[in-house]
Design a protein around this motif. Sequence first.
Motif, PDB file in Angstrom:
ATOM      1  N   LYS A   1      39.937  46.790  38.925  1.00  0.00           N
ATOM      2  CA  LYS A   1      40.990  46.457  37.974  1.00  0.00           C
ATOM      3  C   LYS A   1      41.762  47.724  37.628  1.00  0.00           C
ATOM      4  O   LYS A   1      41.171  48.789  37.394  1.00  0.00           O
ATOM      5  CB  LYS A   1      40.397  45.843  36.706  1.00  0.00           C
ATOM      6  CG  LYS A   1      41.454  45.338  35.727  1.00  0.00           C
ATOM      7  CD  LYS A   1      40.832  44.619  34.536  1.00  0.00           C
ATOM      8  CE  LYS A   1      41.918  44.094  33.595  1.00  0.00           C
ATOM      9  NZ  LYS A   1      41.349  43.351  32.438  1.00  0.00           N
TER      10      LYS A   1
ATOM     11  N   GLU B   1      37.841  35.112  45.771  1.00  0.00           N
ATOM     12  CA  GLU B   1      36.387  35.008  45.641  1.00  0.00           C
ATOM     13  C   GLU B   1      35.910  33.567  45.835  1.00  0.00           C
ATOM     14  O   GLU B   1      34.837  33.332  46.411  1.00  0.00           O
ATOM     15  CB  GLU B   1      35.957  35.511  44.266  1.00  0.00           C
ATOM     16  CG  GLU B   1      36.142  37.006  44.076  1.00  0.00           C
ATOM     17  CD  GLU B   1      35.722  37.480  42.708  1.00  0.00           C
ATOM     18  OE1 GLU B   1      35.053  38.529  42.640  1.00  0.00           O
ATOM     19  OE2 GLU B   1      36.045  36.808  41.708  1.00  0.00           O
ATOM     20  N   GLU B   2      36.694  32.625  45.367  1.00  0.00           N
ATOM     21  CA  GLU B   2      36.307  31.212  45.477  1.00  0.00           C
ATOM     22  C   GLU B   2      36.075  30.792  46.920  1.00  0.00           C
ATOM     23  O   GLU B   2      35.189  29.983  47.211  1.00  0.00           O
ATOM     24  CB  GLU B   2      37.389  30.338  44.839  1.00  0.00           C
ATOM     25  CG  GLU B   2      37.074  28.854  44.842  1.00  0.00           C
ATOM     26  CD  GLU B   2      38.150  28.036  44.171  1.00  0.00           C
ATOM     27  OE1 GLU B   2      38.884  27.310  44.883  1.00  0.00           O
ATOM     28  OE2 GLU B   2      38.275  28.125  42.930  1.00  0.00           O
TER      29      GLU B   2
ATOM     30  N   ASN C   1      28.348  35.650  49.096  1.00  0.00           N
ATOM     31  CA  ASN C   1      28.555  36.466  47.902  1.00  0.00           C
ATOM     32  C   ASN C   1      29.813  37.300  48.116  1.00  0.00           C
ATOM     33  O   ASN C   1      29.840  38.167  48.995  1.00  0.00           O
ATOM     34  CB  ASN C   1      27.356  37.382  47.678  1.00  0.00           C
ATOM     35  CG  ASN C   1      27.523  38.258  46.446  1.00  0.00           C
ATOM     36  OD1 ASN C   1      28.563  38.244  45.786  1.00  0.00           O
ATOM     37  ND2 ASN C   1      26.498  39.033  46.126  1.00  0.00           N
ATOM     38  N   PRO C   2      30.877  37.065  47.341  1.00  0.00           N
ATOM     39  CA  PRO C   2      32.137  37.806  47.558  1.00  0.00           C
ATOM     40  C   PRO C   2      31.957  39.317  47.528  1.00  0.00           C
ATOM     41  O   PRO C   2      32.608  40.031  48.290  1.00  0.00           O
ATOM     42  CB  PRO C   2      33.022  37.341  46.396  1.00  0.00           C
ATOM     43  CG  PRO C   2      32.464  36.030  45.975  1.00  0.00           C
ATOM     44  CD  PRO C   2      30.986  36.109  46.226  1.00  0.00           C
ATOM     45  N   ASP C   3      31.068  39.796  46.662  1.00  0.00           N
ATOM     46  CA  ASP C   3      30.882  41.246  46.522  1.00  0.00           C
ATOM     47  C   ASP C   3      30.391  41.908  47.802  1.00  0.00           C
ATOM     48  O   ASP C   3      30.564  43.111  47.987  1.00  0.00           O
ATOM     49  CB  ASP C   3      29.888  41.543  45.395  1.00  0.00           C
ATOM     50  CG  ASP C   3      30.430  41.166  44.026  1.00  0.00           C
ATOM     51  OD1 ASP C   3      31.661  41.098  43.893  1.00  0.00           O
ATOM     52  OD2 ASP C   3      29.624  40.943  43.105  1.00  0.00           O
TER      53      ASP C   3
ATOM     54  N   LYS D   1      32.658  31.867  47.982  1.00  0.00           N
ATOM     55  CA  LYS D   1      31.647  31.048  47.313  1.00  0.00           C
ATOM     56  C   LYS D   1      31.557  29.667  47.946  1.00  0.00           C
ATOM     57  O   LYS D   1      30.459  29.111  48.095  1.00  0.00           O
ATOM     58  CB  LYS D   1      31.971  30.938  45.829  1.00  0.00           C
ATOM     59  CG  LYS D   1      31.825  32.262  45.080  1.00  0.00           C
ATOM     60  CD  LYS D   1      32.268  32.133  43.632  1.00  0.00           C
ATOM     61  CE  LYS D   1      32.167  33.471  42.907  1.00  0.00           C
ATOM     62  NZ  LYS D   1      32.663  33.374  41.512  1.00  0.00           N
TER      63      LYS D   1
ATOM     64  N   LEU E   1      44.883  37.372  40.060  1.00  0.00           N
ATOM     65  CA  LEU E   1      43.994  36.216  40.227  1.00  0.00           C
ATOM     66  C   LEU E   1      43.026  36.397  41.406  1.00  0.00           C
ATOM     67  O   LEU E   1      42.984  35.579  42.326  1.00  0.00           O
ATOM     68  CB  LEU E   1      44.812  34.926  40.410  1.00  0.00           C
ATOM     69  CG  LEU E   1      45.683  34.498  39.223  1.00  0.00           C
ATOM     70  CD1 LEU E   1      46.364  33.162  39.536  1.00  0.00           C
ATOM     71  CD2 LEU E   1      44.866  34.390  37.948  1.00  0.00           C
ATOM     72  N   PRO E   2      42.220  37.451  41.384  1.00  0.00           N
ATOM     73  CA  PRO E   2      41.273  37.673  42.488  1.00  0.00           C
ATOM     74  C   PRO E   2      40.247  36.553  42.629  1.00  0.00           C
ATOM     75  O   PRO E   2      39.621  36.416  43.695  1.00  0.00           O
ATOM     76  CB  PRO E   2      40.605  39.003  42.114  1.00  0.00           C
ATOM     77  CG  PRO E   2      40.777  39.108  40.627  1.00  0.00           C
ATOM     78  CD  PRO E   2      42.096  38.484  40.329  1.00  0.00           C
ATOM     79  N   ASP E   3      40.071  35.762  41.580  1.00  0.00           N
ATOM     80  CA  ASP E   3      39.114  34.660  41.669  1.00  0.00           C
ATOM     81  C   ASP E   3      39.487  33.659  42.754  1.00  0.00           C
ATOM     82  O   ASP E   3      38.613  32.959  43.291  1.00  0.00           O
ATOM     83  CB  ASP E   3      39.006  33.936  40.318  1.00  0.00           C
ATOM     84  CG  ASP E   3      40.340  33.394  39.838  1.00  0.00           C
ATOM     85  OD1 ASP E   3      41.255  34.195  39.583  1.00  0.00           O
ATOM     86  OD2 ASP E   3      40.470  32.157  39.712  1.00  0.00           O
ATOM     87  N   GLN E   4      40.793  33.600  43.098  1.00  0.00           N
ATOM     88  CA  GLN E   4      41.214  32.674  44.149  1.00  0.00           C
ATOM     89  C   GLN E   4      40.699  33.132  45.522  1.00  0.00           C
ATOM     90  O   GLN E   4      40.452  32.304  46.402  1.00  0.00           O
ATOM     91  CB  GLN E   4      42.745  32.557  44.170  1.00  0.00           C
ATOM     92  CG  GLN E   4      43.335  31.924  42.930  1.00  0.00           C
ATOM     93  CD  GLN E   4      42.785  30.538  42.664  1.00  0.00           C
ATOM     94  OE1 GLN E   4      42.601  29.737  43.586  1.00  0.00           O
ATOM     95  NE2 GLN E   4      42.504  30.250  41.407  1.00  0.00           N
TER      96      GLN E   4
ATOM     97  N   ILE F   1      45.127  38.726  32.142  1.00  0.00           N
ATOM     98  CA  ILE F   1      44.066  38.586  33.142  1.00  0.00           C
ATOM     99  C   ILE F   1      43.851  39.910  33.867  1.00  0.00           C
ATOM    100  O   ILE F   1      42.729  40.378  34.026  1.00  0.00           O
ATOM    101  CB  ILE F   1      44.394  37.467  34.153  1.00  0.00           C
ATOM    102  CG1 ILE F   1      44.497  36.115  33.419  1.00  0.00           C
ATOM    103  CG2 ILE F   1      43.345  37.403  35.254  1.00  0.00           C
ATOM    104  CD1 ILE F   1      44.896  34.956  34.303  1.00  0.00           C
TER     105      ILE F   1
END
Length: 490
Positions: free
Chosen positions: A83, A65-66, A74-76, A69, A60-63, A217
Amino acid sequence: MKEKALIIGSGIAGIAASIRLAVKGYQVEVFEANAYPGGKLSELVIQGYRFDAGPSLFTLPDQVEELFKLAGQNPDEHFKYLKLDVACHYFWEDGKQLKAWSDVNRFAEEVETKLGEPASHIREALKRSAFIYDHLAPLFMHRSLHKFGTWTNPQALKSYLKMGKLGIFSTMNKANEQQFQHPKLIQLFNRYATYNGSNPYQTPATLNIIPHLEFNIGAFFPKKGMHDITMSLYKLAKSLGVTYHFISPVEEILVENGKAVGVLTKEGELRADIVVNNMDMVNAYKTILRKQKQPKLLLEQPKSSSALIFYWGVKQHFPALDLHNILFSGDYKAEFDHIFNKGSIYSDPTVYINITSVYKEDDAPAGCMNWFTMINVPNNQGQDWDKMIAEARKNILAKINRILKTDLDPLIEVEEILDPRTIESKTSSAQGALYGNSSNNKFAAFLRHANFSSDIKNLYFCGGSVHPGGGIPLSLLSAKIMTELVVSDL
């Protein structure tokens, strides 16, 4: 004048909480007993070898990155990851091996080819895992279980109708026995109970939600190592004006007229509008909240398993090994019986080997590897750990030598050890338990401390020992739930 928030502990949830509160306009200060941030998510560097000291699996890398944001970043530009093609490489004593490919169809075909288990069984099991996630994640992972509104929202009402299919009334092992024919595949999927320190023969089958994270995921690896999760978020927090105080343990949470008003440190009293506890819940009540009402039912719950980790610098390259490797026990049930019922270490433990130098070559000298070698062990109940560790080391080496057909001991040129005692002393985790209370019964989710205090106003909780649980994704979500409660309360 900004409202002030004080956070006790800079584990990954404490860091995330500091970011979220800073974004909400709070003046945030964090107090950490150690000289570094991250808690369990730290690193160890010895004689040219770098090890991620704690959690080694990234989902769950989106947690993560959020958080960037939210701060308008910009997380990148701050945090990069990839992956994995292979989530884990599995080994058994009889020579059988499986690669858990991230491509579900490829994994299913490998299972059918090597174990004779129909590929359809893998696909169906992962569909069921996704079904559990879709129905329970919005309820158990993203909301407070301790607020009435959680149980009356449309998602909850929808899930009530599916309870029989969500695994609440069965154990993980029984569900896996129904899903698969081959005992090795049952063992492989039972392993997911260890992701929150539980026993697959006792924990509810709802934990079969976990394979969805890893397969459907994906499993990931930060390009700079797991410690970069800590450091990138720590730098983000600092850029938002968060102040960190290291080697600054909190002595007491100050409570006046039923309200948290600040903390006491060696420097004196510091007042605030809210206080957030990221310290292990059990030890917090024993120490910094010792004068307050104690939630005895929660404090007395059985604790999760712990870990025994050997950080080995190995002066040889093993091409058969991947980032994540599992050497399975020959008797899984006996292994968990020793961990949870006998308080001891089984003579044939399952061995996990994490080698970040597979992807990050500078984590070890040329031609060498950094082995994070771990077994699951009971939490600290006063056992003779020195004797147990010495015996476990012999058994681990013997198992590795048998399966990899090597003689590892002469190849180890660096060694550090982390055991339940040092886990507790370094991270203040009660009894060295990695995930707080265990999840070995169907009511376990309801026996975790809330993300707020029901007795003390303006006191909040986050981290792996409270709702929704341990591990990086859930700890990050605990900070999110906690912040939402702060906003709704104030």
